[in-house]
Design an enzyme around this catalytic site. Structure first.
Site, PDB file in Angstrom:
ATOM      1  N   HIS A 129       0.870  -1.190   0.000  1.00 33.42           N
ATOM      2  CA  HIS A 129       0.000   0.000   0.000  1.00 33.42           C
ATOM      3  C   HIS A 129       0.896   1.226   0.000  1.00 33.42           C
ATOM      4  CE1 HIS A 129      -3.855   2.045   1.764  1.00 33.42           C
ATOM      5  NE2 HIS A 129      -3.135   2.898   1.056  1.00 33.42           N
ATOM      6  N   HIS A 186       1.446   4.838  -2.404  1.00 33.51           N
ATOM      7  CA  HIS A 186       1.118   5.713  -3.533  1.00 33.51           C
ATOM      8  C   HIS A 186       2.419   6.358  -3.989  1.00 33.51           C
ATOM      9  CE1 HIS A 186      -3.243   5.501  -2.552  1.00 33.51           C
ATOM     10  NE2 HIS A 186      -2.772   5.320  -1.327  1.00 33.51           N
ATOM     11  N   HIS A 195      -9.351   0.941  -1.651  1.00 31.28           N
ATOM     12  CA  HIS A 195      -9.380   1.559  -0.326  1.00 31.28           C
ATOM     13  C   HIS A 195     -10.821   1.474   0.174  1.00 31.28           C
ATOM     14  CE1 HIS A 195      -5.549   3.219  -1.496  1.00 31.28           C
ATOM     15  NE2 HIS A 195      -5.470   4.058  -0.480  1.00 31.28           N
ATOM     16  N   GLU A 216     -11.383   3.446   5.479  1.00 29.58           N
ATOM     17  CA  GLU A 216     -10.366   4.350   6.033  1.00 29.58           C
ATOM     18  C   GLU A 216     -11.130   5.437   6.792  1.00 29.58           C
ATOM     19  OE1 GLU A 216      -8.118   6.631   3.132  1.00 29.58           O
ATOM     20  OE2 GLU A 216      -6.566   7.165   4.586  1.00 29.58           O
ATOM     21  N   ASP A 231       1.780   3.946   2.927  1.00 33.20           N
ATOM     22  CA  ASP A 231       0.764   4.795   2.290  1.00 33.20           C
ATOM     23  C   ASP A 231       1.409   5.943   1.502  1.00 33.20           C
ATOM     24  OD1 ASP A 231      -1.842   5.338   1.569  1.00 33.20           O
ATOM     25  OD2 ASP A 231      -2.501   6.044   3.528  1.00 33.20           O
ATOM     26  N   ASP A 232       1.746   7.049   2.182  1.00 33.40           N
ATOM     27  CA  ASP A 232       2.354   8.217   1.537  1.00 33.40           C
ATOM     28  C   ASP A 232       3.539   8.666   2.397  1.00 33.40           C
ATOM     29  OD1 ASP A 232       0.229   8.943  -0.636  1.00 33.40           O
ATOM     30  OD2 ASP A 232      -0.908   8.553   1.195  1.00 33.40           O
TER      31      ASP A 232
HETATM   32  N1  HPA Z   1      -6.406   7.477   1.101  1.00 36.21           N
HETATM   33  C1  HPA Z   1      -7.088   7.730  -0.012  1.00 36.21           C
HETATM   34  N2  HPA Z   1      -6.507   8.200  -1.108  1.00 36.21           N
HETATM   35  C2  HPA Z   1      -5.196   8.414  -1.099  1.00 36.21           C
HETATM   36  C3  HPA Z   1      -4.447   8.171   0.026  1.00 36.21           C
HETATM   37  C4  HPA Z   1      -5.088   7.676   1.174  1.00 36.21           C
HETATM   38  O1  HPA Z   1      -4.490   7.435   2.245  1.00 36.21           O
HETATM   39  N3  HPA Z   1      -3.168   8.491  -0.297  1.00 36.21           N
HETATM   40  C5  HPA Z   1      -3.161   8.897  -1.575  1.00 36.21           C
HETATM   41  N4  HPA Z   1      -4.388   8.865  -2.065  1.00 36.21           N
HETATM   42 ZN    ZN Z   2      -3.688   4.804   0.437  1.00 33.61          ZN
END
Ligand code: HPA
Ligand code: ZN
Length: 335
Positions: free
Chosen positions: A9, A11, A189, A192, A270-271
């Site tokens: 996971h 991006h 996703h 969340e 994630d990021d």
């Molecule tokens: N959630 C949803 N979209 C996203 C995320 C995330 O954590 N990171 C980059 N796009």
């Molecule tokens: Zn994500």
């Protein structure tokens, strides 16, 4: 040597570090509304998912050429490899680039070049997952899938990201059906910020094989039972959950309880440029904050390879699992 692991996971646009953002801005003549990298870093205080996404989309405006995408991905792969990542399944957001006039072919060519070299350069095998922006229309997602057809040999699967609440998986039923017919793997996703019912929809209406995040499954015990029974992997991102305020502090993350419940949990970044760490940093942080023992960390690493799309290379999966089993944490904790 760090614990071998897969990252499932991630991006790629979320790996854009401030230094590279400024370098690419200079290279492409883009003006960033921040004086310097320090001023930019000070903007990394998020209220929720949307406040992060606003900055995330703005900053990726520095990415223009195939070389830019190559450099972004190669920088991530080098960092990830140094933290023990041996396999990475990487999300990208084509609509965020085509909306700015950057062709999907430019994005895939640049990322693809870095990914093709990754096994030899960094010892990391890779897969590419194309995400649809769920706050865009279903028609736009279908057009994106159509535009990706010439590049499907480089794309393993499809995902669904961006602002979740108000954009349920049901909106994307048709495009997931079309993606499945093209032989693409499916993830999304869900749960969340959105409710547990979005997780159920992603499974039943989109036919996904993994749930990205999935944190809010805990509000529905029948759903937890189902995820356990069907061995549906969850790609959790604990540092992201704290930064985007899904949970207050890392010490309160339900990861240990989720593992106790028998959920197939993985830990991911994630990021990482925005949320305070790459996946090795994340393992370290959960170890410290949640008191995870070595066998729990080993289980997370095992899960990452089990949940990966290495089905087309079972020999590599078996080799990596054997490395995890044989891993010696030693006297000094490595994670
Ligand atoms: N959630 C949803 N979209 C996203 C995320 C995330 O954590 N990171 C980059 N796009
Ligand atoms: Zn994500």
């Amino acid at each position: 040597m760090p614990l071998p692991k897969a990252e499932l996971h991630l991006h790629i646009e979320g790996t854009l570090e401030p230094e590279l953002a400024f370098e690419l801005a200079r290279r492409n003549g883009v003006r960033l509304p921040f004086a310097d990298t320090e001023a930019l870093r000070r903007a990394y205080l998020f209220e929720d998912l949307q406040s992060f996404l606003d900055l995330y989309y703005e900053l990726m405006g520095v990415l223009h050429t195939a070389d830019d995408f190559h450099d972004l991905a190669d920088a991530y792969l080098a960092r990830a490899a140094a933290q023990g990542v041996r396999h990475a399944e990487i999300f990208f957001d084509p609509q965020a680039h085509t909306a700015r006039g950057v062709a999907i072919g430019t994005v895939v060519e640049g990322l693809g070049r870095a990914l093709d070299a990754a096994e030899e350069r960094h010892g990391v095998s890779t897969r590419l997952i194309m995400c649809f922006l769920r706050d865009q229309s279903a028609e736009s997602a279908l057009a994106t899938l159509e535009s990706a057809r010439p590049y499907l040999d480089r794309i393993t699967g499809v995902g669904l990201d961006s602002a979740e609440v108000g954009h349920p998986p049901s909106k994307f039923r048709e495009v997931y059906e079309a993606a499945g017919a093209l032989g693409l793997r499916k993830v999304a996703h869900a749960g969340e910020e959105g409710p547990p019912s979005y997780i159920v929809e992603a499974l039943d209406l989109l036919g996904v094989e993994r749930i990205d995040h999935g944190l809010r499954c805990l509000e529905d015990s029948a759903l937890v039972d189902r995820l356990v029974r069907e061995r549906i992997p969850l790609t959790l991102c604990p540092l992201s959950n704290v930064r985007l305020r899904a949970i207050d502090i890392l010490e309160e993350h339900p990861l240990p309880a989720m593992m106790d419940a028998g959920l197939l949990c993985t830990v991911n970044s994630d990021d990482p440029a925005y949320f305070g760490g790459y996946v090795g940093d994340t393992f370290h942080a959960v170890r410290e904050a949640l008191g995870l023992g070595e066998e729990r960390l080993r289980e997370l690493a095992r899960n990452s390879f089990l949940a990966s799309f290495l089905d087309d290379d079972e020999e590599r999966r078996a080799r990596l699992l054997a490395e995890v089993d044989a891993y010696d944490f030693g006297a000094e904790p490595q994670e």
